[in-house]
Design a protein around this motif. Structure first.
Motif, PDB file in Angstrom:
ATOM      1  N   GLY A 101       0.787  -1.231   0.000  1.00 60.97           N
ATOM      2  CA  GLY A 101       0.000   0.000   0.000  1.00 60.97           C
ATOM      3  C   GLY A 101       0.815   1.274   0.000  1.00 60.97           C
ATOM      4  N   CYS A 102       2.126   1.146  -0.133  1.00 57.84           N
ATOM      5  CA  CYS A 102       2.989   2.320   0.045  1.00 57.84           C
ATOM      6  C   CYS A 102       3.436   2.932  -1.274  1.00 57.84           C
ATOM      7  CB  CYS A 102       4.244   1.924   0.832  1.00 57.84           C
ATOM      8  SG  CYS A 102       3.928   1.399   2.524  1.00 57.84           S
ATOM      9  N   THR A 124      -4.843   9.457  -0.124  1.00 60.77           N
ATOM     10  CA  THR A 124      -6.276   9.143  -0.070  1.00 60.77           C
ATOM     11  C   THR A 124      -6.581   7.723   0.416  1.00 60.77           C
ATOM     12  OG1 THR A 124      -6.303   8.302  -2.330  1.00 60.77           O
ATOM     13  CG2 THR A 124      -6.660  10.688  -2.038  1.00 60.77           C
ATOM     14  N   TYR A 125      -5.574   6.921   0.656  1.00 56.72           N
ATOM     15  CA  TYR A 125      -5.739   5.507   1.027  1.00 56.72           C
ATOM     16  C   TYR A 125      -6.484   4.717  -0.053  1.00 56.72           C
ATOM     17  CZ  TYR A 125      -4.739   7.201   5.811  1.00 56.72           C
ATOM     18  OH  TYR A 125      -4.185   7.791   6.912  1.00 56.72           O
ATOM     19  N   ALA A 126      -6.432   5.179  -1.288  1.00 58.65           N
ATOM     20  CA  ALA A 126      -7.209   4.539  -2.352  1.00 58.65           C
ATOM     21  C   ALA A 126      -6.835   3.076  -2.535  1.00 58.65           C
ATOM     22  CB  ALA A 126      -7.016   5.304  -3.662  1.00 58.65           C
ATOM     23  N   ALA A 127      -5.530   2.799  -2.636  1.00 59.64           N
ATOM     24  CA  ALA A 127      -5.106   1.411  -2.830  1.00 59.64           C
ATOM     25  C   ALA A 127      -5.418   0.565  -1.606  1.00 59.64           C
ATOM     26  CB  ALA A 127      -3.609   1.367  -3.132  1.00 59.64           C
ATOM     27  N   HIS A 128      -5.343   1.161  -0.437  1.00 62.64           N
ATOM     28  CA  HIS A 128      -5.589   0.424   0.803  1.00 62.64           C
ATOM     29  C   HIS A 128      -7.038  -0.068   0.860  1.00 62.64           C
ATOM     30  CE1 HIS A 128      -2.273   3.220   1.484  1.00 62.64           C
ATOM     31  NE2 HIS A 128      -1.866   2.489   2.516  1.00 62.64           N
ATOM     32  N   SER A 172      -7.973  -2.681  -1.860  1.00 64.65           N
ATOM     33  CA  SER A 172      -7.447  -4.033  -1.652  1.00 64.65           C
ATOM     34  C   SER A 172      -8.016  -4.690  -0.391  1.00 64.65           C
ATOM     35  CB  SER A 172      -5.924  -3.997  -1.565  1.00 64.65           C
ATOM     36  OG  SER A 172      -5.503  -3.105  -0.544  1.00 64.65           O
ATOM     37  N   VAL A 173      -8.195  -3.925   0.676  1.00 67.81           N
ATOM     38  CA  VAL A 173      -8.735  -4.477   1.929  1.00 67.81           C
ATOM     39  C   VAL A 173      -9.746  -3.462   2.478  1.00 67.81           C
ATOM     40  CG1 VAL A 173      -8.200  -5.457   4.188  1.00 67.81           C
ATOM     41  CG2 VAL A 173      -6.495  -5.570   2.357  1.00 67.81           C
TER      42      VAL A 173
END
Length: 470
Positions: A128-129, A221-225, A228-229
């Motif tokens: 996520g980084c 935005t924590y979009a990938a986070h 994915s979860v």
């Protein structure tokens, strides 16, 4: 002229340093290497990546990635504690292929997971980084360590030297000089206490620095986070991780943590440097008029041609290094608060000079400390200067005359003008000053106070003011 063939110094082994901090002055700034060098940055990147992996597994954030055993966590952390010259070289080799420093760190850690028995978690490294998630935290950890473990202790020790001198010389009378001219006397201790108090205020500000960090993805935005979860509370995961590193969580960022805390810190450090620079120029000037004497170092040369001289080189060296440090600190503070839209790379190049800025400041602190250790105070010189300047009592006399006039004593008209006529452009000795006082017609108590006054004891509560030092 015949062509000169010289040995290329860049090829000499061991390597010859280009800058003085890594060459001539390395011994004075070496403690910073463990926090602000390129190798330290890479070790701190590894530290952040390792702790992120441990944090994700301990929080059971990703389904199927349960908590690691204590032995596995210890083995991961050993990658950081065992980070050495071989690790530096290996990372350099990986980066030569990736042409990306943070990606090289990811692969460096991934290579070691098999030996720990967790190779199935390789895809969780850097999960996520974006690179800046790792970099901003690594820099924060490094700068925090450099401030709290190296720079701040050295600065506090120096300020305590000033404080000790202030207390020792609290009652040593000294002629003041306002605008370079003789003025109302003070004490040497009080003047040193002023420097101490000013420096301490800046150190207190620096000690309260907030070291901010973020880990929230490519544009904050924590979009990938969440894609994915989606079941995880990623803000809570981010905050607990950053606070676990000893940093302060920044909830609102672009791709980068905005670096405002760095700008604030560097401005405070630069202000400390400027106050210390002011102290250096004052001490240099006091040495030049004999208020401080320099204790010669056995075997040392003051001047290459004038054997009588002991030059104030420690303070001059400090001045130069403080100016260089501030040039960099000011640039960093101005540059780091600006980033085009969600990200540009100006900060990446700028931050590589943080260690240089700290180094020149630390070197200056070291030089001032050594310079102060070689100072003595010839009180007789200070006393003689006071005795040559009885005109500084003009302030006291005219103020007593004003008070007498208010109390109804006659003949106290135009006190300022009368003292100006007596003292301006004239040297007034003790006899002439006492004669003037005796002819004023003051009340008995006022006259007695003024006749007892000398340039050496006309310094108010200067010595007592030193008690304000903490």
């Amino acid at each position: 002229m015949a062509e000169t063939h010289r040995v290329p110094l860049a090829e000499v082994t061991p390597a010859i340093a280009l800058g003085p901090l890594d060459g001539r002055y390395h011994h004075a700034v070496a403690p910073l290497v463990d926090h602000l060098s390129e190798a330290a940055l890479n070790r701190d990147r590894v530290h952040v990546e390792v702790e992120w992996l441990i944090h994700l597994t301990s929080q059971s954030v990703l389904p199927g990635a349960g908590p690691l055993t204590e032995d596995q966590q210890a083995a991961l952390r050993k990658i950081v504690t065992d980070f050495d010259g071989n690790a530096v070289r290996e990372l350099a080799e990986i980066e030569a292929v990736t042409v990306h420093d943070v990606k090289a760190v990811e692969y460096f850690i991934g290579r070691r997971l098999g030996g720990i028995g967790i190779e199935h978690l390789t895809s969780m490294v850097h999960f996520g980084c974006t690179s800046e998630d790792i970099n901003n935290l690594a820099y924060a950890v490094g700068v925090k360590g450099a401030v709290e473990q190296v720079w701040l202790p050295a600065a506090r020790a120096l300020v305590e030297q000033f404080a000790a001198m202030a207390r020792e010389h609290r009652d040593v009378p000294m002629l003041s000089r306002t605008h370079g001219q003789p003025a109302t006397p003070t004490t040497l201790g009080k003047e040193l206490a002023v420097i101490t108090h000013r420096l301490n205020r800046q150190l207190d500000r620096i000690a309260r620095t907030e070291y901010l960090g973020k880990i929230n993805g490519a544009t904050g935005t924590y979009a990938a986070h969440y894609t994915s979860v989606p079941s995880a509370d990623w803000q809570a995961v981010s905050r607990s991780f950053i606070e676990g590193l000893g940093l302060t969580w920044n909830p609102l960022t672009t791709q980068i943590e905005s670096h405002d805390w760095q700008a604030e810190l560097y401005a405070d450090m630069a202000r400390f440097n400027r106050i210390l620079h002011n102290a250096c120029t004052d001490i240099w000037s006091y040495i030049s008029i004999g208020y401080f004497a320099q204790i010669p170092v056995e075997g040392a040369t003051g001047s290459s041609t004038m054997p009588h001289k002991v030059n104030p080189i420690r303070f001059e060296n400090a001045e130069a290094n403080l100016e260089i440090s501030n040039g960099l600190l000011d640039t960093l503070a101005a540059t780091l608060v600006t980033s085009r839209w969600q990200r540009d790379l100006t900060d990446s190049s700028s931050q590589r000079n943080i260690g240089v800025a700290f180094g020149h400041s630390l070197l200056a602190i070291s030089n001032v400390a050594k310079g102060l250790d070689r100072l003595s105070v010839p009180a007789d010189v200070l006393a003689a200067d006071l005795d040559q300047n009885w005109e500084v009592l003009g302030e006291a006399i005219q103020m007593v005359m004003r008070a007498e006039a208010i109390a109804g004593v006659e003949g106290m008209e135009n006190p300022y003008e009368r003292l100006k006529e007596l003292t301006r452009g004239h040297r007034v000795d003790a006899e002439r000053m006492k004669e003037f006082v005796s002819g004023l017609g003051l009340s008995h108590d006022a006259e007695a106070r003024l006749l007892a006054l000398t340039p050496g004891n006309y310094n108010g509560i200067a010595g007592k003011l030193v008690d304000h030092l903490k």
